[in-house]
Structure formats: structure tokens, C-alpha cells
Design a protein around this motif. Structure first.
Motif, short mmCIF file in Angstrom:
data_model
loop_
_atom_site.label_atom_id
_atom_site.label_comp_id
_atom_site.label_asym_id
_atom_site.label_seq_id
_atom_site.Cartn_x
_atom_site.Cartn_y
_atom_site.Cartn_z
N LEU A 27 26.79 -13.65 39.41
CA LEU A 27 26.42 -12.42 39.81
C LEU A 27 25.50 -12.39 41.16
CD1 LEU A 27 27.20 -10.21 37.61
CD2 LEU A 27 24.78 -10.05 37.11
N VAL A 28 24.69 -13.31 41.22
CA VAL A 28 23.94 -13.35 42.57
C VAL A 28 24.75 -13.61 43.56
CG1 VAL A 28 22.28 -14.74 43.83
CG2 VAL A 28 21.98 -14.40 41.13
N ALA A 29 25.66 -14.48 43.10
CA ALA A 29 26.56 -14.68 44.40
C ALA A 29 27.51 -13.56 44.85
CB ALA A 29 27.63 -16.02 44.11
N LEU A 30 27.87 -12.88 43.79
CA LEU A 30 28.62 -11.48 44.01
C LEU A 30 27.81 -10.74 44.98
CD1 LEU A 30 31.34 -10.70 43.12
CD2 LEU A 30 30.17 -9.23 41.21
N THR A 31 26.66 -10.44 44.60
CA THR A 31 25.78 -9.61 45.08
C THR A 31 26.00 -9.96 46.69
OG1 THR A 31 24.48 -9.52 43.19
CG2 THR A 31 23.52 -8.21 45.23
N PHE A 32 25.61 -11.30 46.77
CA PHE A 32 25.30 -11.59 48.36
C PHE A 32 26.73 -11.52 49.16
CE2 PHE A 32 21.90 -14.52 46.97
CZ PHE A 32 20.97 -13.91 47.96
N LEU A 33 27.93 -11.86 48.36
CA LEU A 33 29.29 -11.57 48.92
C LEU A 33 29.36 -10.11 49.11
CD1 LEU A 33 31.42 -14.09 46.65
CD2 LEU A 33 31.00 -14.12 49.08
N PHE B 32 22.74 -3.46 39.89
CA PHE B 32 23.08 -4.11 38.88
C PHE B 32 22.70 -5.31 38.92
CE2 PHE B 32 26.59 -0.85 39.11
CZ PHE B 32 26.56 -0.36 37.66
N TYR B 33 22.50 -6.38 39.77
CA TYR B 33 21.98 -7.50 39.83
C TYR B 33 20.56 -7.51 39.39
CZ TYR B 33 19.45 -11.45 41.79
OH TYR B 33 18.80 -12.66 41.96
N ILE B 34 19.72 -6.68 40.02
CA ILE B 34 18.31 -6.50 39.48
C ILE B 34 18.45 -6.25 37.77
CG2 ILE B 34 16.05 -5.48 39.59
CD1 ILE B 34 16.85 -5.22 42.63
N TYR B 35 19.16 -5.16 37.54
CA TYR B 35 19.17 -4.79 36.16
C TYR B 35 19.41 -5.92 35.13
CZ TYR B 35 20.86 -2.28 31.99
OH TYR B 35 21.15 -1.72 30.81
N SER B 36 20.42 -6.68 35.67
CA SER B 36 21.11 -7.54 34.94
C SER B 36 19.82 -8.75 34.66
CB SER B 36 22.29 -8.16 35.01
OG SER B 36 22.26 -9.19 36.20
N ASN B 37 19.25 -8.87 35.82
CA ASN B 37 18.37 -10.04 35.70
C ASN B 37 17.35 -9.72 34.96
OD1 ASN B 37 18.74 -12.12 37.01
ND2 ASN B 37 17.76 -11.59 38.77
N ILE B 38 16.74 -8.22 35.00
CA ILE B 38 15.66 -7.84 34.04
C ILE B 38 15.97 -7.95 32.52
CG2 ILE B 38 14.41 -6.06 33.18
CD1 ILE B 38 14.15 -5.14 36.16
N LYS B 39 17.27 -7.51 32.31
CA LYS B 39 17.73 -7.78 30.90
C LYS B 39 17.71 -9.22 30.15
CE LYS B 39 22.05 -6.90 29.53
NZ LYS B 39 23.41 -6.44 29.63
N GLU B 40 18.10 -10.15 31.18
CA GLU B 40 17.93 -11.55 30.92
C GLU B 40 16.68 -12.00 30.53
OE1 GLU B 40 20.66 -14.45 29.82
OE2 GLU B 40 21.39 -12.48 30.53
N SER B 41 15.98 -11.69 31.56
CA SER B 41 14.54 -12.44 31.34
C SER B 41 13.68 -11.61 30.33
CB SER B 41 13.73 -12.20 32.64
OG SER B 41 13.64 -10.75 33.12
N LYS B 42 14.00 -10.41 29.93
CA LYS B 42 13.31 -9.92 28.60
C LYS B 42 13.84 -10.63 27.43
CE LYS B 42 12.49 -5.06 29.42
NZ LYS B 42 13.15 -3.69 29.45
N LYS B 43 15.27 -11.03 27.43
CA LYS B 43 15.86 -11.71 26.32
C LYS B 43 15.09 -13.19 26.07
CE LYS B 43 19.99 -13.08 26.04
NZ LYS B 43 21.66 -13.12 26.42
N GLU B 44 14.81 -13.66 27.29
CA GLU B 44 14.09 -14.99 27.09
C GLU B 44 12.59 -15.09 26.83
OE1 GLU B 44 14.87 -16.92 30.93
OE2 GLU B 44 16.92 -17.11 30.19
#
Lengths: 381, 357, 278
Positions: free
Chosen positions: C202-208, C264-276
């Protein structure tokens, strides 16, 4: 020929933001210094070859005139060449010294100067003696405010091994294109003057002879016939309608043998033939009616300083000497500003193929409107 | 007893020239066998060969008398518990445990049941919905064990599973592992570099050094009767004294050690600290000066200066009052071992020691 | 002055230089672009430039073209880079070692030089054509195919690097544990490697996406004259047609496109870190 850097998404914004800053950045005095020398400045812009030309001429001049110092300021093209003109205008308005003495500008600048009044000193053979040697037709646009010290035009460049029936007229050229599909290319007119000259002349060849001097937008309605022709020619172009970017783009295709004929700037083509970048089989020719072209002008900004004015006039006079004009021809491959018959026969020989003249487009803003319409109608065909 | 796992003449040579050679041992059903040795001795190579993560150069591995060394790990009837990072971080505890069952197309209800059952076994009921990052190190290793158990392996392989945990937890888990093992009659091959761990949980210990097996025995024997200087050094504590053997006698100062294996040459005498005691008789005792006392909880380690060199002995806390720093005491040596220069043990039966008069 | 105050002032003082640079170099041009894009010829507020870019067929086809090229490039780059990364992560072969040593080279070749080299290589009578014969040579230069290829060429090294580091951070024991549990190659990829590396994808996709959507040099030199990538179109409006307001509105539009992807990138990151964190 412009070299564009990678413009990223916000570059436009950044340029807008910074053009303001760059105006502030340059300033210093042009006073006569303690040694009694007069210091004048020369502002120029354009391609690398222009810069190199002045870097050769300025020291030559200073050697002959040890009481004059010329400060050369080069503004590369695409980085706000207009700002020098804006600076002169702004200085005039506020009554300050613009610190620009000699300015290399365009026809448009002369017209602006004429409208605004006395921002440029009048130039005649009274104060610049050698002006009497300058080609008559170039003087017309100068309005006695500028020295047309060199010129270049778009010409036809072709491979003589492949092209046997070299067109003499525009009509013959269009027919040649249709007869030899895929062997002709002109560059994207939004990226270089040779392509836009082809588009411009193709459109204006369908109109009255003096249409090139009309600046009224109503003439745009009459462009359709020309654009129809361009669209008709489209499928016969290189790769059925590919227009390479920049003047060099088509020259590369010609050099690689991917096409046999292109419109090209006379100075670029001559230089590359002479340096071996284009094969020797490449020949140049002007057709009738001719492609567009034009002189480069030098103007004297009026700063109410007689001493600097005198020195600057001396410089302009020097630029029109045979010595400098030969540099124009030998180093820049440009057309000389002075009359052909003043030159040696050998020099005349060199330009024989292309000295058939050129037309000058004087439509101002319409030039960019034309390329915009080309982008919408021809490129997207 | 049936042989569950047998490793026959296994060799694995790495391009660097290191590896293991001629490894040959077996594990009986319901047995816990430990591979013990210093790091780099090749014990993990053996274990990973059994698990199918390393292709051996030669030799055979059989589980329940079937050759498995040509099978990929997913097709072998073994399961492995790793040192760390066992659990899959993107899956809940339940998913971690249920993964293999799902692959086997076990019914949902049955999966649920089995997971609950195994969680009870490892004392972690109710943790199904947690992610590995929410568990402590000990809990993670318990779940890892549970996950391996759910594979119902014929042989359970454990690669230093407790080494990343603190000492107390390590003890606890060791005991639990032993409990589970006997409850389920599991066959286990356990790798460790911790001799105390090996001694405490193993039915049998395979001591390895430098890519080969030094000794295979039960913990008692390995401790009492090491068959090489390496094993003696590696397992437990031992005092070593250099000497020279002429036939059956080793003369060191005024002391004579008599052993019953005629040998002439340089030797090393090994004496376990617990084989040194306060003399009870008047004969055959040695004078020793107490040089250092180090209290180690319920016992003390005492360094003695004697005529044959420095010796260490252990003393119970209760008897400490008899030992005063710098005082001189009589000691007796109850047992000793003699090793040849090559490290081989001469004879490991009880000898006599006496002082020349 | 209390200690707390001093600490606060010191903090602000330390942040100030970078904040000012941000303000001058980023905030001001952004703000200025946005303002210009809403300014009419008479200096009044207007939507006309946005109406222009969303109604003018030239721009609409350019937007479609830009999104197509960007999405296709992203997909190709991700697939190729991911395959390379997987290969390099799990293979010890000599080929893998060589790829490992060389795959970053394109990063060190200046863009314009690479583009000209690419053109010489793939043009209709270029090196490739000379080897395989003119008649077998598909049109690559001055064609969207060429643009996709150069985008792949430019973006593979960095994307591969990102993905390799993501794959290398997956401990061997996780993969071995999965194999042990009975996962075959396909399940191993689908249930373990992919879920444990998709966030980096996802990070790569954002940069791309951000890199390609705003690219200029390659599309300017390699793509067809029309339709154009928005970067080229914007430059053309700015410096050829002198339509500064329209090019500003294009810039703002591209900025918004990138913002959506960034969101989308930031959103998915926040979601993921919440899970952790849970």
C-alpha cells in the motif's frame, strides 16, 4: 530550444510563487568606477548558443574599447525572460534606473516599448553608424528602436539521397507529404518553433498575404481551412500522426533516417550539419511562400545617462561590424544582420540554400492560441 | 518399546565445510530426548533436518519406520515449536490454532472444540480473540506449543523454545511441558544449550560437540559418567587437575590416585565438587585452606587451596558454621575420573585416593 | 519566566525554522495555486477554470489518459517488483545474487538520460529494431506502450527495495511454522506472505501513484501528442498557452487526486495500528 526540467504537480504554483522572488534577487549599480571606465550592462536570454556568442563578443569589444566595461547578464530561456522587460517598464514608471542598458528582446518588446513611449532610445544611423549596413527588410519591424543584428528562420531540411523531387512551394510540399506517407515529421508546435512555423504557415497560406500581421482574434474563425489541411495531412505524418517534442526531436528523426524531410531552424540545422551531428546528405531549402523566421533585436533602455548611452551605442555599432557578423555566421550559424553583399562570397555561398528569406509572424498572442487549437484539433485527431 | 524416530548416519555438510556428521540415534515412543551442546555444535541442524527445513547430505530419517527425509516439511508427521516469532502476527490466537485444522477440512464445530481443549491444556482458556502482540512471551510460547499439538504430530520438535524467556517462566513451562508430554504420551525431540534444562526434563540426552555426538545416555549417566572431557566440562561442574599416569597410578605431590585402567601418559583428573567432602575418617584426607566462600542461596561454593591445586566444593547452608574463611580443614575425595590427553575417559568406575606417608 | 515556559519557547524556536521553510516552500505555493485557480481575468472569484477542466474534451481525455496510464503502471510495477522481491527473498541462487546487486542501478541514472537512452533503444530503427529486424518491431516510442515501459523501468528499483525489506522482516520461523502446519506454496503466499506484506504494498502504491500521476519528463518525451498526461498538459497550459489560471486548477486537481490516495494510505495505517494497540 528549451530544456524543461521535470515539472511536478505543484511546480506551476511554485513558479508563480517564486517569479516574484527572483525579481527582487538581482540588483547592483552601474556607476562609472574610479578608473574612469564606463560600465554598461547587457541583458540577454535564449539558448546556450546565444550565451556562448556573447561570451565571445563581449571580451572582444572590451579589448578594443578599454574605457568601457560590459556586464553580461544571461537569463536562460524559460526562467522568466519577460522579467527583464518588466523590470525596464517598472523602472521607467517609477522614474528609477533599470540598470539595464542593452536588452536583447523580441518584436513584441519593441511594440510594447513603442506603445509605452520613451523606454528605448531611438536608434538610427546617426547614433549607430553601421545601421546603414543592416538589411532593409529587417529594419521595418525595428521601428527605429532596435538593431536587428542577426536572424534565423525555419527552412525545409531533407535527405538528398531519399528525396529526389524536392518541393519548391508549400503546395508541392503538402503533395510530397501525401505521396510519401510516414516520411515527414514536424515537431509538436507547443514545444518548438520549427513545428509551430509549419502549423502557422500551413494555416496562414490559406489566408490573405498580410493576415500574418493581424492581431485581432476574429481571424481565428478563418483558421478552419488550414486546420482541415493539417488534419488531412495527419495520417501521412511520421507514425501516422506522431509529432516529436522539441525542435531537436524532429532533427533526431532526420538524423536517424526515420523520416526524410522536416521543417527545422536554419541555425540549428546548419550547426548540426557542420558538427557532423546530421549526415552530410542533409540539405536545407526555403520554399515559397516561405516559413516564418525573424531577426533578434538589441535595444537600448532609456535610463537618462548620456555617458552609458554613448558606450552602449558604441557596443551596438560594434556588433554590426564584419568581425562580429562573421562570428554570428560561423559560431551561431545565424543569418547575418548586415546586407549580404557586404559579406565575402564564401560566406554568401554558405547560406545560398536558405537565404531566400522568410516571413515574419506578427500576430502576437494569436501564436499561442494557434498552438492551443492545434493541441485540441490536430494532436487529438 | 517402539522406536518412533530414528536418525541413521545423518550428515549435513555446508559449503563452508561445517555441519554434522554420522549422527545416529533414535527416540522411542513417549520419550523426550534432548539434543544438548554449545551453540554451533550442530544440534539445530539435526532438528531442522527432521522437521524438513534442511536437506541432509546423506543418511536417513525415519518416523514410525517410514523414511521421511525426502518429504517437504508440510508432508512430514512432525511439528515444530521455534525459539521465537512462532505465532502468525496477523491472525488471532484462534486462527493461529485453527489454521492446520482448516487445511485438513475439519468441521467448524470440531475445530472449536479442539481449540478449546488445547487451550485448557496450556492454561489459556478464553484467549481465542487476542492477537499475538497482546500476549506475553510465555503465553505466546504456550500457544505455539498448543498449535503444534493440534497438528497431532508423531514427533514434536522443539528448538530452544524457552530460551527467550526469563528463568522463572522457563522453569514453569518446563514443568508444564513435561506434564503435557506424559499426559499425551508425546514423543519429543528437544534442542537446548542449557544443560540444567536438559538434565531436568529429558529421558535421554544426546550430547553434541563440533558436529558429532559425544554421548547418548540418560541424564543421570551423562552427569555421573561422562565419557569424554568435553561432556564432563559441559555438564555440571568439575575440578580438573593435570597429572601423569604410569600404569595404574597418578602421582600428584604427596597424593596418589589409583585407577584400574593401565595407561601411561598425560592425563586430566576430574572431580565433581559434590565428591569433595569434609573428611569423616582420619585416613586418606587432605589438608585444605578455605580461600573463598560464595553464597549461592541454599548452598555455598567454597574455593579450597590444597597441595594438588585449587578445588571447589559445595556445602549446604546448614553446615556453613564449620567453614570459616582462611581456616584449614581436612577433606576427602570420594570419586574421580581420569581423562586421556585426547579427552577420552579412561575408566569411569570408582577409584581410591590416598596420601603417601 | 518559569521553566515550563522556557521549555515551550525553546520547543517553538526549534520547530520554527523548518516550519517557516515549509510555509514558504510548500504552503505558500499551494495556497497561491489554489487562489489563482479561483481567480478570473477580472480578479474576481470564479469557478470557470474548474468548469473548463471538467468540460473541455481535451482535458477530460487527458484526465482519463492520466488515470489509465497511472493505474496500469502501478499494477505492472507492483506485480513485477513483488515477483522480484519474492524471488530475491526466498532464493539463494547465483541469479538471485546478481539481481540483488544490480536491480537498484536504474535509480542512479538521471531521468532525462534514461529517457533518451530508452528512446534510442526502442525507437522504430533503434538498437532493438536492428537486432530483431524493423518489420518485427512494435511501435514503442511515441506511444503509450513506451510510457508504461519507462514508468516500469523508473519505478521498479525503489518499489522492489521497499517490498524486499518488507519480506525480509517476515521471520523465517513464521514461514517455516506455516509449512510445518501443512501450508503448501500457494497457501503460504496467500495466507502469510501477502497479508504480512500488503501494508508495504500500500505504501509502495501510494508512492507509485503520486510519482506517476504527476510525472513530466517521460510522458513529455515518449508519449503521443494526445491524449496527454496531466503533467504535460499543465506545463503546456502554463508556459505555452499562458493560461496560468487553468494550469493552477489542473495542479489543484492533481493535488486532490494524490490527497485521496494519501488518505487511503493513512486511513489503513491508523486502522492497522489500532488493531495492534488494542
Amino acid at each position: 530550444m528549451k530544456i524543461f526540467n521535470g515539472v511536478k504537480q505543484l511546480a506551476a504554483g511554485a513558479i508563480i510563487g517564486f517569479s516574484a522572488l527572483s525579481l527582487v534577487a538581482c540588483s547592483n549599480g552601474n556607476e562609472a568606477d574610479a578608473s574612469g571606465k564606463t560600465e554598461i550592462s547587457l541583458y540577454s536570454s535564449g539558448s546556450k548558443n546565444v550565451e556562448e556568442f556573447w561570451e565571445t563578443v563581449v571580451p572582444m569589444f572590451e579589448e578594443e574599447h578599454d574605457d568601457i566595461d560590459v556586464k553580461f547578464v544571461f537569463v536562460p530561456s524559460g526562467t522568466g525572460g519577460q522579467s527583464t522587460m518588466d523590470r525596464i517598464l517598472a523602472a521607467k514608471e517609477s522614474g528609477n534606473d533599470s540598470e539595464v542598458d542593452i536588452y536583447e528582446g523580441s518584436l513584441e518588446d519593441i511594440l510594447r516599448g513603442k506603445e509605452t513611449g520613451d523606454i528605448f532610445y531611438p536608434l538610427t544611423s546617426h547614433n549607430v553608424e553601421n545601421l546603414s549596413n543592416v538589411q532593409e527588410e529587417n529594419l521595418a519591424g525595428a521601428n527605429d528602436l532596435a538593431v536587428p543584428y542577426r536572424a534565423s528562420s525555419v527552412v525545409l531540411a531533407y535527405n538528398e539521397d531519399k528525396v529526389t523531387d524536392v518541393p519548391d512551394t508549400a503546395e508541392e510540399l503538402y503533395q510530397w507529404i501525401k505521396d510519401h506517407p510516414g516520411r515527414f515529421a514536424y515537431n509538436d508546435p507547443t514545444t518548438g518553433g520549427s513545428g509551430s512555423s509549419f502549423v502557422l504557415t500551413t494555416v496562414y497560406n490559406q489566408l490573405e498575404d498580410d493576415a500574418m500581421n493581424i492581431q485581432d482574434e476574429s481571424i481565428m474563425e478563418d483558421w478552419d481551412q488550414g486546420f482541415d489541411l493539417l488534419n488531412e495531412l495527419g495520417p501521412y505524418m511520421y507514425q501516422e500522426g506522431v509529432y516529436p517534442k522539441k525542435n531537436q526531436g524532429t532533427l533526431d528523426l532526420l538524423a536517424n533516417g526515420e523520416v526524410d524531410m522536416i521543417p527545422a531552424w536554419s541555425d540549428m540545422a546548419l550547426e548540426q550539419i557542420n558538427k557532423g551531428l546530421l549526415p552530410e546528405t542533409i540539405k536545407l531549402k526555403q520554399i515559397q511562400p516561405a516559413f516564418t523566421g525573424g531577426p533578434a533585436y538589441l535595444m537600448l533602455a532609456n535610463n537618462d545617462d548620456q555617458e552609458r548611452k554613448k558606450a552602449a551605442e558604441e557596443f551596438l555599432n560594434y556588433v554590426l561590424t564584419l568581425d562580429v557578423q562573421e562570428i554570428v555566421m560561423d559560431q551561431m550559424y545565424g543569418y547575418p544582420g548586415i546586407k549580404w553583399d557586404l559579406l565575402s562570397e564564401e560566406d554568401q555561398e554558405k547560406f545560398a540554400d536558405v537565404m531566400d528569406g522568410y516571413r515574419i509572424f506578427n500576430g502576437g498572442e494569436l501564436g499561442s492560441k494557434l498552438t492551443e487549437q492545434w493541441q485540441k484539433e490536430v494532436a487529438a485527431q | 518399546m517402539t522406536i518412533k524416530l530414528s536418525i541413521e548416519n545423518l550428515s549435513k555438510i555446508y559449503p563452508t565445510g561445517e555441519g554434522v556428521q554420522n549422527i545416529d540415534f533414535h527416540v522411542n515412543e513417549g520419550e523426550l530426548v534432548t539434543l544438548l551442546g554449545p551453540s554451533g555444535c550442530g544440534k539445530t541442524t539435526v532438528l531442522r533436518s527432521v522437521g524438513g527445513f534442511i536437506d541432509p547430505t546423506s543418511g536417513a530419517i525415519k518416523i514410525s519406520n517410514k523414511e521421511v527425509h525426502h518429504l517437504p516439511s508440510e508432508k512430514r508427521p512432525s511439528a515444530m515449536v521455534f525459539q521465537s516469532y512462532n505465532l502468525w502476527p496477523h491472525m488471532t490466537v484462534f486462527d493461529n490454532l485453527a489454521f492446520s485444522l482448516k487445511l485438513k477440512k475439519v468441521k467448524k464445530k470440531e475445530i472449536q472444540m479442539k481449540v478449546e481443549e488445547v487451550l485448557t491444556l496450556v492454561h489459556l482458556t478464553g484467549m481465542e480473540k487476542k492477537y499475538p502482540s497482546e500476549l506475553s512471551g510465555g503465553q505466546q510460547q504456550r500457544i505455539a506449543l498448543a498449535r503444534a499439538l493440534l497438528l497431532e504430530p508423531e514427533v514434536l520438535l522443539l528448538d530452544e523454545p524457552f530460551s527467550a524467556l526469563d528463568a522463572k517462566l522457563r522453569h514453569e513451562l518446563r514443568e508444564e511441558l513435561r506434564e503435557i508430554q506424559s499426559k499425551r504420551n508425546l514423543t519429543m525431540l528437544f534442542v537446548t544449550h542449557d544443560q540444567e534444562e536438559a538434565l531436568s526434563i529429558s529421558d535421554k540426552i544426546v550430547v553434541m560437540n563440533n558436529g558429532h555426538i559425544e554421548q547418548i545416555d540418560n541424564p543421570q549417566e551423562v552427569y555421573n559418567a561422562p565419557n569424554s572431557l568435553f561432556v564432563a566440562q559441559f555438564i555440571g561442574r568439575m575440578n580438573f587437575i593435570k597429572g601423569k599416569s604410569v600404569n595404574n597410578t597418578i602421582q600428584i605431590g604427596d597424593l596418589t590416585f589409583i585407577h584400574n585402567d593401565a595407561y601411561t601418559g598425560d592425563v586430566t583428573i576430574g572431580i565433581r565438587p559434590e565428591d569433595i567432602q569434609l573428611a569423616t575418617a582420619n585416613t586418606r584426607n587432605i589438608e585444605a585452606q578455605i580461600d573463598k566462600i560464595m553464597m549461592l542461596g541454599h548452598f555455598a561454593e567454597i574455593t579450597l587451596k590444597t597441595m594438588i591445586g585449587s578445588l571447589k566444593m559445595f556445602v549446604d547452608r546448614q553446615q556453613m558454621e564449620q567453614f570459616v574463611l582462611k581456616s584449614t580443614i581436612p577433606i576427602q575425595l570420594n570419586n574421580f575420573l581420569v581423562f586421556k590427553e585426547t579427552g577420552e575417559v579412561l575408566n569411569n568406575r570408582r577409584m581410591e585416593v590416598y596420601e603417601n606417608i | 519566566m518559569s521553566k515550563k515556559w522556557k521549555a515551550t519557547l525553546l520547543g517553538i524556536g526549534l520547530v520554527m525554522p523548518s516550519f517557516l521553510i515549509l510555509l514558504i516552500l510548500v504552503m505558500y505555493p499551494v495556497w497561491s495555486s489554489i487562489k489563482t485557480s479561483f481567480t478570473g481575468e477580472d480578479g474576481q472569484f470564479t469557478f470557470e477554470h474548474y468548469i473548463y477542466i471538467f468540460t473541455e474534451p481535451l482535458i477530460l481525455t487527458n484526465i482519463r489518459h492520466t488515470l489509465t496510464v497511472t493505474i496500469l503502471s502501478c499494477v505492472f510495477v507492483l506485480i513485477i517488483a513483488y515477483s522480484i522481491a519474492i524471488y530475491l527473498r526466498f532464493s539463494q541462487s547465483t541469479v538471485a545474487k546478481w539481481i540483488n546487486k544490480t536491480y537498484l542501478i536504474p535509480m542512479f541514472i538521471p531521468g532525462v538520460i534514461a529517457v533518451y537512452g530508452f528512446i534510442n533503444f526502442y525507437r522504430d530503427n533503434g538498437w532493438v529494431a536492428r537486432i530483431i529486424g524493423d518489420e518485427h518491431m512494435p511501435t514503442i516510442i511515441y506511444n503509450v506502450k513506451g510510457l508504461l515501459m519507462i514508468n516500469i523501468w523508473f519505478n521498479i528499483p525503489f518499489t522492489t527495495m521497499l517490498l524486499i525489506s518488507a519480506l525480509q522482516s517476515i521471520p523465517n520461523s513464521i514461514i517455516e511454522g506455516a509449512k510445518d502446519a501443512g501450508a503448501n506454496q500457494w497457501r503460504l503466499f496467500w495466507h502469510f506472505i501477502l497479508p504480512l506484506s500488503y501494508r508495504t504494498m500500500l505504501v509502495a502504491l501510494t508512492f507509485l501513484f503520486m510519482g506517476i500521476v504527476g510525472s513530466f519528463t517521460a510522458p513529455f518525451l515518449i508519449d503521443k501528442n494526445a491524449p496527454q498526461m496531466l503533467g504535460v498538459s499543465m506545463q503546456q497550459h502554463f508556459s505555452v498557452f499562458n493560461e496560468i489560471e487553468q494550469s493552477s486548477s489542473l495542479a489543484v486537481f492533481m493535488f486532490l487526486l494524490c490527497s485521496i490516495v494519501g488518505y487511503f494510505y493513512i486511513y489503513s495505517n491508523i486502522k492497522e495500528s489500532k488493531k495492534e494497540m488494542k
